[in-house]
Design an enzyme around this catalytic site. Structure first.
Site, PDB file in Angstrom:
ATOM      1  N   HIS A   1      23.371 -12.649 -17.962  1.00 40.11           N
ATOM      2  CA  HIS A   1      24.707 -13.152 -17.597  1.00 40.11           C
ATOM      3  C   HIS A   1      24.810 -14.641 -17.938  1.00 40.11           C
ATOM      4  CE1 HIS A   1      28.194 -13.870 -14.787  1.00 40.11           C
ATOM      5  NE2 HIS A   1      27.602 -15.049 -14.708  1.00 40.11           N
ATOM      6  N   GLU A   2      23.780 -15.413 -17.560  1.00 41.48           N
ATOM      7  CA  GLU A   2      23.821 -16.855 -17.827  1.00 41.48           C
ATOM      8  C   GLU A   2      23.796 -17.138 -19.328  1.00 41.48           C
ATOM      9  OE1 GLU A   2      24.668 -18.750 -15.570  1.00 41.48           O
ATOM     10  OE2 GLU A   2      24.370 -17.312 -13.951  1.00 41.48           O
TER      11      GLU A   2
ATOM     12  N   HIS B   1      27.179 -16.806 -20.809  1.00 38.85           N
ATOM     13  CA  HIS B   1      27.966 -18.042 -20.676  1.00 38.85           C
ATOM     14  C   HIS B   1      27.660 -18.988 -21.826  1.00 38.85           C
ATOM     15  CE1 HIS B   1      30.105 -17.581 -16.956  1.00 38.85           C
ATOM     16  NE2 HIS B   1      29.022 -17.421 -16.210  1.00 38.85           N
TER      17      HIS B   1
ATOM     18  N   GLU C   1      33.875 -15.367 -15.468  1.00 39.37           N
ATOM     19  CA  GLU C   1      32.786 -14.604 -14.832  1.00 39.37           C
ATOM     20  C   GLU C   1      32.817 -13.141 -15.254  1.00 39.37           C
ATOM     21  OE1 GLU C   1      30.155 -15.703 -13.105  1.00 39.37           O
ATOM     22  OE2 GLU C   1      30.955 -17.660 -13.651  1.00 39.37           O
TER      23      GLU C   1
END
Length: 283
Positions: A131-132, A135, A202
């Protein structure tokens, strides 16, 4: 290209808000001074805000020797995502959370608390770090760090306006109630600007992280577990600097009320539902 446009809009909106408070404090001269300061802060945020945030959280850089399994996990996921290897940091905090920062994929960093390493399984942790890295791949990290830096500055300037009063465009003192209103509404407006971008970001990072890890169920499970464990375990730096909360994978701020209403994170239930819909058996 779209994220570059979002960054420009964000910087313009927060700069305008900064100038409005400057006008409140010192009339036209205050507005011009605020504009100059905002330009300087945007420049500073672009180049140095990632280092400032990492220092704020006392994040310690790790490598293949000091944290072999965690570092190898990030290395594998970065390879899956087609990204350069980011710098990897650990934060000595019991609260489970993680974030990414930096101005671009070539100058990125990912950070996780020791709490999240203790709470999650290796499979779930892979989902979180994917997930990071999503980003990073989407170039969201610049938006996060700039908005965190500028929102903090707006809060300080608004408090200054409340304590010392303000001047109208002719230099006359304004109603002290106006200073109080600015001190309350300006940080709220900055939060709304952050919220408008963060919630959609998100969802996209969840989707991108599921694709990088190839395991949407793992990220869904991680989000549920983080939410359960994070309750009652404060992330002290985030409580002291709430403008940085939107950088985290899960909202680290305690309490409800306005903080919950203007949360920069979508509801965990909705995030989990979207991820589970991506699972192979659900297609």
């Amino acid at each position: 290209m779209f994220n570059i446009m979002k960054t420009a809009i964000l910087m313009a909106a927060i700069t305008a808000l900064f100038m409005a408070i400057g006008a409140m404090v010192g009339g036209r001269a205050g507005m011009m001074l605020a504009f100059i300061v905002a330009l300087g802060m945007n420049f500073f945020s672009y180049w140095f805000s990632d280092k400032m945030v990492l220092k704020m959280y006392n994040a310690q850089e790790v490598d293949a020797r000091s944290a072999p399994r965690f570092y190898a996990m990030v290395e594998e996921l970065a390879r899956n995502a087609g990204l350069p290897m980011p710098k990897v940091y650990l934060i000595e905090e019991a609260a489970p959370n993680a974030f990414a920062t930096g101005r671009n994929p070539e100058h990125a960093a990912v950070a996780a608390t020791t709490g999240i390493l203790n709470v999650l399984s290796e499979r779930e942790l892979r989902g979180v770090m994917a997930h990071e890295l999503a980003h990073v791949k989407h170039r969201d990290i610049l938006i996060s760090t700039i908005s965190a830096t500028m929102a903090g500055a707006i809060s300080m300037l608004a408090n200054f306006a409340m304590m010392f009063g303000g001047r109208d465009e002719n230099g006359r003192p304004v109603n002290p109630l106006a200073g109080i209103a600015v001190a309350i509404l300006a940080p709220l407006a900055a939060s709304l600007i952050q919220m408008a971008i963060s919630r959609a970001r998100e969802f996209e990072a969840d989707r991108g992280g599921a694709e990088i890890s190839g395991d949407p169920q793992a990220l869904a499970s991680a989000l549920q577990k983080i939410q359960r464990y994070a309750q009652g375990i404060p992330l002290h730096t985030a409580e002291e600097h709430p403008e940085t909360a939107q950088m985290m994978i899960m909202n680290p701020l305690s309490g409800g009320g306005l903080r919950g209403l203007f949360s920069t994170h979508p509801a965990t239930e909705e995030r989990v539902a979207r991820l589970m819909a991506m699972s192979p058996g659900q297609r």
